[in-house]
Design an enzyme around this catalytic site. Structure first.
Site, PDB file in Angstrom:
ATOM      1  N   ASP A 117      -1.286  -0.283 -14.083  1.00 22.96           N
ATOM      2  CA  ASP A 117      -1.114  -1.723 -13.999  1.00 22.96           C
ATOM      3  C   ASP A 117      -0.073  -2.201 -15.012  1.00 22.96           C
ATOM      4  OD1 ASP A 117      -2.230  -4.464 -13.145  1.00 22.96           O
ATOM      5  OD2 ASP A 117      -2.449  -4.544 -15.325  1.00 22.96           O
ATOM      6  N   HIS A 163      -4.438  -6.653  -3.895  1.00 25.04           N
ATOM      7  CA  HIS A 163      -5.331  -7.630  -4.517  1.00 25.04           C
ATOM      8  C   HIS A 163      -4.587  -8.762  -5.201  1.00 25.04           C
ATOM      9  CE1 HIS A 163      -4.044  -5.079  -7.764  1.00 25.04           C
ATOM     10  NE2 HIS A 163      -4.540  -5.918  -8.654  1.00 25.04           N
ATOM     11  N   ASP A 164      -3.272  -8.651  -5.345  1.00 21.82           N
ATOM     12  CA  ASP A 164      -2.475  -9.694  -5.998  1.00 21.82           C
ATOM     13  C   ASP A 164      -1.657 -10.510  -4.999  1.00 21.82           C
ATOM     14  OD1 ASP A 164      -3.246  -9.319  -8.632  1.00 21.82           O
ATOM     15  OD2 ASP A 164      -1.712  -7.809  -9.026  1.00 21.82           O
ATOM     16  N   ASN A 194     -27.256  -4.318  -4.157  1.00 20.51           N
ATOM     17  CA  ASN A 194     -28.467  -4.742  -4.874  1.00 20.51           C
ATOM     18  C   ASN A 194     -28.727  -6.243  -4.804  1.00 20.51           C
ATOM     19  OD1 ASN A 194     -26.524  -5.724  -6.589  1.00 20.51           O
ATOM     20  ND2 ASN A 194     -27.096  -4.485  -8.358  1.00 20.51           N
ATOM     21  N   GLU A 234       2.738   0.061 -10.961  1.00 18.40           N
ATOM     22  CA  GLU A 234       3.165  -1.317 -10.745  1.00 18.40           C
ATOM     23  C   GLU A 234       4.322  -1.527 -11.724  1.00 18.40           C
ATOM     24  OE1 GLU A 234       1.131  -5.724 -10.573  1.00 18.40           O
ATOM     25  OE2 GLU A 234       0.647  -4.443 -12.270  1.00 18.40           O
ATOM     26  N   ASP A 276      -7.588   2.538 -11.235  1.00 15.91           N
ATOM     27  CA  ASP A 276      -6.672   1.651 -11.952  1.00 15.91           C
ATOM     28  C   ASP A 276      -6.718   1.955 -13.440  1.00 15.91           C
ATOM     29  OD1 ASP A 276      -4.839  -0.534 -11.571  1.00 15.91           O
ATOM     30  OD2 ASP A 276      -6.256  -1.348 -10.117  1.00 15.91           O
ATOM     31  N   ASP A 315     -21.961  -4.958  -1.566  1.00 17.75           N
ATOM     32  CA  ASP A 315     -23.005  -5.140  -2.569  1.00 17.75           C
ATOM     33  C   ASP A 315     -24.293  -4.501  -2.058  1.00 17.75           C
ATOM     34  OD1 ASP A 315     -24.770  -6.090  -4.518  1.00 17.75           O
ATOM     35  OD2 ASP A 315     -25.038  -8.012  -3.485  1.00 17.75           O
TER      36      ASP A 315
END
Length: 556
Positions: free
Chosen positions: A196, A326-327, A23, A253, A98, A21
């Site tokens: 995806d 991420h899954d 900001n 996927e 993605d 991040d």
């Protein structure tokens, strides 16, 4: 075998919300990725896969797309994306993104217009059915029926959450819209796509009722809705209209595709460059989609799944190799379970992490490293269901309670499996919140961030981060490339159950052996003589492996 860049590449998956991040709003952004490109270049990364950054209500962290042509303000602007593509290219790092084409957000303009006017041209973009009763007893991936009310005697279909209505691929006009999206981003300069949930796009069996598989009277869409008859025509058309350039990398996927049909997907004229295989990644679950149905398994079981996958893919095309994404929960906890290193045992964490790294880099296929994997990130500790963000985790918690488990047991099940384990903010420094943000992070940080942060490991030549860097160099070395990238995988059959041992054999007969002890006990081995390419211990014996020892040797 045909040589092409993406076969020789090492990729890095970025979950942008949790990467960096810039900001202070607690959410990672595109400028954060841009800032950390030198880190990725030093790691040896050839391409990055960025998870969704499109405008979205974020019910499913961006996998509910409201506009395929924009950037969500929480991640930045299109100018930020253009600059990221430019600077990454200057460093020799390609970008794949993605692409979520099975469904959109219910806030997408198409769906809003379809709801507003039953005669709208967009009505045909989604799966609306007129019926007094639910049209079928199919259960969504996130629990409950796939059918949601959309007015009197009207229903729409959603494979995932009700806020993610499925697109109707039967509509030629809809398909052309999606192909325009792909072409837009390729013109922008992306080098490929990760598709995806692409094997859900054909709805046949899931539109009909079947024998229930649980007490709720429903049957999982994972049983009835994957890889249905007729999907091949859709995928072939998309390939011919958008993806014929072999330089464009595509990874799907693709759950539900049997090994015997892989050549259609990843062969010489396949729909995609490669697919992800989930067989070994889901070794900890019994068939079905309930996390409380945890499967007992051995390293022998893992080896069977791993080498079945490798041997099936190498005879039919090219594969995508990963241990984390991420899954998934973190691989430390999945594969070492109760013996996974504790936060304070950094030496054991190095040994286990380097064993997994050696396995990952030794297998055949395009390698995907998930953010934080190179640091040895482990599952976090969530103290209540309220600390989680993930929709699926909350649904699985409810399922466990309904199955009769108490709150503590149900929380343990989701702690073991939650997708939020891999979505915790990246630990850059030992400062507050791991240097991820100067504000309040959108999801809690893992409490081990100071012990494993990137800055600390960059300064330690014996760290897991440096081990990853070295392994990537070894994999790309001209002397090893024909074996480690293009070579055949052959399991070494006499290895003990907890030892993963295999050879990579080049067309000219050159061999590299990989031996990995996945246990906490010394194990017998039969390592060939030759040049030691990597070893996570200071000594090597041809006849034994220390606990979690990993050795890679170029055979004489």
């Amino acid at each position: 075998m045909k040589r092409i860049w993406w076969k020789e590449a090492v990729g890095y998956q970025i979950y942008p919300k949790s990467f960096k991040d810039t900001n202070g709003d607690g959410i990672g952004d595109l400028k954060g990725i841009l800032e950390k490109l030198p880190y990725l270049k030093e790691l040896g990364i050839d391409f990055i896969w960025i998870c969704p950054f499109y405008p979205s209500p974020m019910k499913d962290n961006g996998y509910d797309v409201a506009d395929y042509y924009g950037i969500d303000p929480c991640f930045g602007t299109m100018e930020d994306m253009d600059l990221l593509l430019k600077k990454a290219g200057e460093l020799g790092i390609r970008v794949i993104i993605d692409m979520v084409l099975n469904h959109t957000s219910d806030q997408h303009a198409w769906f809003q217009e379809a709801l507003k006017d039953p005669n709208s041209e967009y009505r045909d973009y989604y799966m609306f059915v007129q019926s007094k009763e639910r049209p079928s007893n199919t259960r969504s991936c996130f629990g409950g029926s796939v059918w949601e009310k959309a007015g009197e005697d009207c229903w729409y279909y959603h494979t995932f959450d009700k806020s993610q209505p499925d697109l109707n691929w039967e509509s030629q006009k809809l398909r052309e819209e999606l192909y325009n999206v792909l072409n837009y981003w390729m013109e922008k300069g992306v080098s490929g796509f990760r598709f995806d949930a692409i094997t859900y796009i054909k709805k046949v069996n899931s539109l009909m009722s079947h024998e229930p598989d649980n007490t709720d009277g429903l049957i999982s869409v994972e049983t009835t809705g994957q890889n249905q008859e007729g999907i091949r025509e859709f995928l072939q058309e998309m390939n011919h209209k958008c993806l014929r350039d072999p330089e464009i990398m595509t990874v799907a996927e693709a759950p539900g595709v049997p090994y015997e049909n892989l050549s259609e997907f990843i062969g010489e004229d396949g729909y995609f460059s490669m697919v992800f295989d989930f067989s070994y990644a889901d070794i900890d679950l019994l068939p079905g989609s309930n996390w409380y149905n945890q499967a007992p398994w051995t390293f022998g079981d893992l080896k069977k799944l791993l080498f079945r996958s490798q041997c099936s893919v190498q005879t039919q095309g090219w594969g995508a190799i990963y241990l984390e994404n991420h899954d998934q929960s973190r691989s430390f906890n999945k594969y070492f379970r109760e013996k996974a290193a504790t936060r304070d045992d950094l030496h054991l964490r190095f040994l286990q992490g380097s064993a997994l790294a050696t396995l990952l880099m030794g297998l055949r296929g395009t390698v995907f490293v998930y953010q934080g994997e190179e640091l040895g990130s482990e599952n976090g500790k969530f103290n209540s269901i309220e600390e989680y963000d993930d929709l699926n985790t909350k649904d699985q918690y409810r399922r466990a309670l309904c199955a009769g488990y108490d709150e503590a047991q149900s929380l343990k099940f989701v702690n073991d499996r939650s997708r939020d384990n891999s979505r915790m903010p990246f630990p850059w420094t030992a400062e507050a919140n791991g240097g991820f943000t100067s504000g309040m992070p959108w999801l809690k940080c893992n409490d081990d961030y100071a012990a494993i942060c990137a800055k600390k490991q960059e300064q330690d030549k014996d760290s897991l981060l440096h081990y990853y860097r070295n392994l990537i160099r070894i994999r790309k070395d001209e002397a090893n490339r024909e074996s480690l990238i293009y070579g055949e995988v052959r399991e070494i059959q006499n290895a003990l159950e907890s030892v993963i041992a295999f050879e990579r054999i080049a067309e000219n007969g050159e061999k590299i052996q990989i031996w990995i002890n996945m246990s906490d006990e010394t194990q017998q081995a039969d390592i060939a003589e030759g040049e030691i390419l990597c070893n996570n211990y200071s000594e090597t014996s041809q006849k034994s492996l220390n606990p979690y020892q990993a050795v890679m040797v170029r055979c004489r």
